[in-house]
Write a protein that holds these residues in place. Structure first.
Motif, mmCIF file in Angstrom:
data_model
loop_
_atom_site.group_PDB
_atom_site.id
_atom_site.type_symbol
_atom_site.label_atom_id
_atom_site.label_comp_id
_atom_site.label_asym_id
_atom_site.label_seq_id
_atom_site.Cartn_x
_atom_site.Cartn_y
_atom_site.Cartn_z
ATOM 1 N N GLU A 360 0.846 -1.191 0.000
ATOM 2 C CA GLU A 360 0.000 0.000 0.000
ATOM 3 C C GLU A 360 0.883 1.243 0.000
ATOM 4 O O GLU A 360 2.021 1.210 0.462
ATOM 5 N N GLY A 361 0.327 2.342 -0.496
ATOM 6 C CA GLY A 361 1.084 3.584 -0.510
ATOM 7 C C GLY A 361 2.134 3.597 -1.608
ATOM 8 O O GLY A 361 2.068 2.823 -2.575
ATOM 9 N N LYS A 362 3.121 4.454 -1.438
ATOM 10 C CA LYS A 362 4.201 4.576 -2.422
ATOM 11 C C LYS A 362 5.546 4.607 -1.718
ATOM 12 O O LYS A 362 5.699 5.265 -0.684
ATOM 13 N N ALA A 363 6.501 3.890 -2.301
ATOM 14 C CA ALA A 363 7.845 3.854 -1.729
ATOM 15 C C ALA A 363 8.653 5.052 -2.231
ATOM 16 O O ALA A 363 8.471 5.510 -3.354
ATOM 17 N N GLY A 364 9.537 5.536 -1.388
ATOM 18 C CA GLY A 364 10.352 6.694 -1.745
ATOM 19 C C GLY A 364 11.416 6.362 -2.773
ATOM 20 O O GLY A 364 12.071 5.319 -2.704
ATOM 21 N N MET A 365 11.570 7.245 -3.741
ATOM 22 C CA MET A 365 12.617 7.102 -4.750
ATOM 23 C C MET A 365 13.233 8.480 -4.980
ATOM 24 O O MET A 365 12.538 9.492 -4.942
ATOM 25 N N VAL A 366 14.538 8.513 -5.186
ATOM 26 C CA VAL A 366 15.213 9.785 -5.443
ATOM 27 C C VAL A 366 16.072 9.677 -6.698
ATOM 28 O O VAL A 366 16.771 8.685 -6.901
ATOM 29 N N SER A 367 15.951 10.673 -7.545
ATOM 30 C CA SER A 367 16.818 10.790 -8.709
ATOM 31 C C SER A 367 17.839 11.878 -8.401
ATOM 32 O O SER A 367 17.472 12.969 -7.960
ATOM 33 N N VAL A 368 19.115 11.574 -8.605
ATOM 34 C CA VAL A 368 20.165 12.547 -8.271
ATOM 35 C C VAL A 368 21.070 12.795 -9.470
ATOM 36 O O VAL A 368 21.231 11.934 -10.343
ATOM 37 N N ILE A 369 21.658 13.997 -9.501
ATOM 38 C CA ILE A 369 22.776 14.255 -10.407
ATOM 39 C C ILE A 369 23.946 14.690 -9.531
ATOM 40 O O ILE A 369 23.771 15.306 -8.476
ATOM 41 N N LEU A 370 25.148 14.330 -9.965
ATOM 42 C CA LEU A 370 26.348 14.579 -9.168
ATOM 43 C C LEU A 370 26.992 15.906 -9.542
ATOM 44 O O LEU A 370 26.840 16.402 -10.664
ATOM 45 N N LYS A 371 27.719 16.469 -8.588
ATOM 46 C CA LYS A 371 28.506 17.656 -8.879
ATOM 47 C C LYS A 371 29.647 17.277 -9.819
ATOM 48 O O LYS A 371 30.090 16.120 -9.835
ATOM 49 N N PRO A 372 30.127 18.241 -10.619
ATOM 50 C CA PRO A 372 31.223 17.945 -11.551
ATOM 51 C C PRO A 372 32.443 17.356 -10.830
ATOM 52 O O PRO A 372 32.805 17.804 -9.742
ATOM 53 N N ASN A 373 33.025 16.337 -11.416
ATOM 54 C CA ASN A 373 34.237 15.677 -10.904
ATOM 55 C C ASN A 373 34.028 15.001 -9.542
ATOM 56 O O ASN A 373 34.973 14.790 -8.794
ATOM 57 N N LYS A 374 32.771 14.688 -9.225
ATOM 58 C CA LYS A 374 32.473 13.966 -7.976
ATOM 59 C C LYS A 374 31.916 12.594 -8.319
ATOM 60 O O LYS A 374 31.304 12.393 -9.373
ATOM 61 N N SER A 375 32.124 11.627 -7.424
ATOM 62 C CA SER A 375 31.597 10.279 -7.642
ATOM 63 C C SER A 375 30.544 9.955 -6.593
ATOM 64 O O SER A 375 30.505 10.565 -5.525
ATOM 65 N N LEU A 376 29.712 8.989 -6.911
ATOM 66 C CA LEU A 376 28.616 8.596 -6.026
ATOM 67 C C LEU A 376 29.138 7.679 -4.925
ATOM 68 O O LEU A 376 29.647 6.590 -5.201
ATOM 69 N N ASP A 377 29.007 8.110 -3.681
ATOM 70 C CA ASP A 377 29.422 7.301 -2.535
ATOM 71 C C ASP A 377 28.173 6.679 -1.922
ATOM 72 O O ASP A 377 27.449 7.311 -1.146
ATOM 73 N N LEU A 378 27.906 5.423 -2.282
ATOM 74 C CA LEU A 378 26.665 4.755 -1.884
ATOM 75 C C LEU A 378 26.589 4.510 -0.381
ATOM 76 O O LEU A 378 25.519 4.635 0.223
ATOM 77 N N GLU A 379 27.721 4.166 0.245
ATOM 78 C CA GLU A 379 27.728 3.918 1.693
ATOM 79 C C GLU A 379 27.472 5.210 2.462
ATOM 80 O O GLU A 379 26.712 5.224 3.433
ATOM 81 N N GLN A 380 28.124 6.288 2.034
ATOM 82 C CA GLN A 380 27.932 7.568 2.713
ATOM 83 C C GLN A 380 26.486 8.052 2.557
ATOM 84 O O GLN A 380 25.891 8.588 3.504
ATOM 85 N N LEU A 381 25.930 7.850 1.374
ATOM 86 C CA LEU A 381 24.541 8.230 1.132
ATOM 87 C C LEU A 381 23.611 7.453 2.065
ATOM 88 O O LEU A 381 22.690 8.021 2.669
ATOM 89 N N TYR A 382 23.850 6.151 2.192
ATOM 90 C CA TYR A 382 23.041 5.317 3.082
ATOM 91 C C TYR A 382 23.131 5.830 4.517
ATOM 92 O O TYR A 382 22.101 6.030 5.186
ATOM 93 N N GLN A 383 24.347 6.032 5.017
ATOM 94 C CA GLN A 383 24.532 6.503 6.394
ATOM 95 C C GLN A 383 23.864 7.852 6.620
ATOM 96 O O GLN A 383 23.307 8.117 7.678
ATOM 97 N N HIS A 384 23.925 8.692 5.601
ATOM 98 C CA HIS A 384 23.364 10.039 5.716
ATOM 99 C C HIS A 384 21.843 9.997 5.862
ATOM 100 O O HIS A 384 21.277 10.649 6.746
ATOM 101 N N VAL A 385 21.175 9.216 4.996
ATOM 102 C CA VAL A 385 19.706 9.208 5.038
ATOM 103 C C VAL A 385 19.172 8.523 6.295
ATOM 104 O O VAL A 385 18.180 8.965 6.878
ATOM 105 N N VAL A 386 19.842 7.430 6.742
ATOM 106 C CA VAL A 386 19.351 6.747 7.949
ATOM 107 C C VAL A 386 19.627 7.574 9.208
ATOM 108 O O VAL A 386 18.963 7.412 10.227
ATOM 109 N N THR A 387 20.608 8.475 9.137
ATOM 110 C CA THR A 387 20.927 9.329 10.286
ATOM 111 C C THR A 387 19.965 10.505 10.389
ATOM 112 O O THR A 387 19.501 10.846 11.473
ATOM 113 N N TYR A 388 19.656 11.109 9.250
ATOM 114 C CA TYR A 388 18.894 12.359 9.265
ATOM 115 C C TYR A 388 17.409 12.210 8.934
ATOM 116 O O TYR A 388 16.661 13.175 9.048
#
Length: 459
Positions: A360-388
């Motif tokens: 039921e309901g809708k699950a959260g999804m996020v589309s992101v674009i990265l800053k120039p010359n930056k890479s996607l840090d999946l672990e840091q992203l996970y820690q960030h969202v579960v913390t905040y």
């Protein structure tokens, strides 16, 4: 635009007349304007040739931005145009001011408030063909600009520019607009000086407007007894599952408490009419709420969630089309976007809800674009969202895009993203899934997608 016009000419209805700003044209069934202007009289149009006979007659159509659905042609009356034109005067702009407009002129803020306001005051207008973050303050200094028009994303783009010396060396004293986030508001003032920000709230087709005259950060305005006397409105409880106002056992809507977000509805009457959408009774009727508190009630449904604090300041919370419900909780997309945007490798985050088979309901999804010359840090992203973020608000799905689709007024497009969902077979962009066991986001493969739909992978 002539190339675009040529493509669609065959499909236009027979009763539509097309005019182009040229002296001559080779296109069939197209009227030209410049040749006729050269021979036209400068005298006022005779009364017998005027179509409008009262202030409620339509003057023009302005299409809604279409962030969560398809654009619709909002009917703008002569009365609304005059109200908009008085807006700059109400905000303290004077005839000696120089107003800088970089927003598209098919947008009500630029055409009606900006251009209309300049005509009303006799003020000077500086028009730029297209917004440029790098040239914005250079233009302001060159033309001695004193007033700027903004929308929230415009301010965010300016704040993301490299810090330069003399950033406060300009004559801009007033910024007029809507949609600026509290964190960007503070950073904007810190970077660019003591500019009075006059945040507005309103919809192109709406019959209600709030103005923040005091500069209270984050607020869209303040209400009081006298305001509600002339422009009656209410904040009511909303069912995010059914996507409609909650009604009690007697069939009436219920007002929310202070500090609790509620659906903003505005009374429709002779002083505050709603003109609807051109030749579109179905969508016009969908924006009306009947019998809210009494049988004869008629309200305009803004589709926006607002909350009012103890001091009667009003704050935008989210749009009902953007807000979704998951695990029995209401999730505000703007809140999640703000949190994810704190990460130093994220340029932009667009949050929306997607349907998942068996849930039921809708699950959260996020589309992101990265800053120039930056890479996607999946672990840091996970820690960030579960913390905040609370667990129900953490986006379960992640989409990495190179370019974020936006409307002409820089609003994020969600409509197509929601339709495409999280199916790796249908989406060419990399997709990821929040894995609580591994404490990171993992690549969303076709096999994992099947497990989620079959219920083998619990959400």
């Amino acid at each position: 635009m002539l190339g675009t016009l040529e493509e669609i000419l065959p499909s236009l209805q027979e009763d539509i007349r097309v005019w182009v700003m040229t002296k001559e044209s080779t296109l069939p069934q197209v009227d030209t304007i410049l040749d006729k202007l050269e021979v036209a009289s400068d005298d006022p149009v005779p009364v017998n040739l005027r179509i409008a006979n009262n202030l409620k007659n339509p003057q023009l159509y302005i299409f809604t931005s279409g962030t969560t659905g398809l654009p619709k042609a909002a009917v703008i009356s002569h009365m609304q145009v005059l109200k908009f034109a008085a807006g700059l005067w109400v905000l303290g702009v004077a005839p000696h001011d120089i107003i800088y407009i970089t927003l598209p002129l098919y947008h009500g803020a630029a055409s009606l408030l900006g251009i209309g306001g300049c005509i009303e005051l006799g003020a000077t207008c500086v028009l730029r063909k297209k917004f440029s973050a790098s040239q914005f303050w250079t233009d302001c200094k060159m033309y001695n600009v004193t007033v700027i028009q903004y929308i929230g994303e415009l301010c965010r783009y300016l704040c993301k520019q490299p810090v330069k010396e003399g950033a406060k060396n300009h004559k801009v004293r007033l910024a007029v607009g809507n949609g600026i986030r509290a964190d960007i508001w503070k950073e904007f003032l810190h970077r660019f000086g003591d500019i009075k920000i006059r945040e507005l709230y309103g919809a192109t087709e709406g019959n209600i407007c709030f103005i923040n005259h005091t500069g209270k950060v984050g607020s869209v305005g303040r209400t009081n007894f006298f305001y509600k006397l002339f422009s009656p409105f209410d904040l009511i409880k909303y069912d995010f599952q059914k996507e409609e106002p909650i009604r009690n056992k007697h069939g009436w809507c219920e007002r929310v408490k202070k500090g609790e977000p509620g659906l903003l509805i505005s009374k429709v009457n002779a002083k505050n009419p709603f003109f609807g959408y051109a030749r579109n009774m179905r969508d016009t009727e969908k924006k009306l709420l009947r019998g809210a508190f009494k049988k004869e009630d008629l309200y305009f449904n803004t589709g926006d969630l607002i909350f009012q604090d103890q001091d009667n300041f009003l704050y935008f919370w989210d749009r009902t089309g953007d807000t979704f419900r998951w695990k029995g909780e209401n999730v505000a997309t703007t809140e999640i976007s703000d949190v994810i945007g704190m990460l130093d490798f994220i340029q932009e985050a667009n949050v929306y809800g997607v349907s998942v088979q068996g849930y039921e309901g809708k699950a959260g999804m996020v589309s992101v674009i990265l800053k120039p010359n930056k890479s996607l840090d999946l672990e840091q992203l996970y820690q960030h969202v579960v913390t905040y973020l609370p667990s129900y608000a953490c986006p379960l799905f992640l989409r990495l895009q190179e370019v974020m689709e936006v409307t002409g007024t820089f609003k994020q497009q969600k409509f197509q993203l929601v339709r495409e969902g999280f199916n790796p077979s249908a989406v060419s962009d990399p997709l990821y899934f929040l894995d609580s066991c591994k404490k990171t986001y993992i690549l969303l493969t076709k096999e994992l997608h099947v497990k989620i739909l079959s219920g083998q992978m619990k959400l």
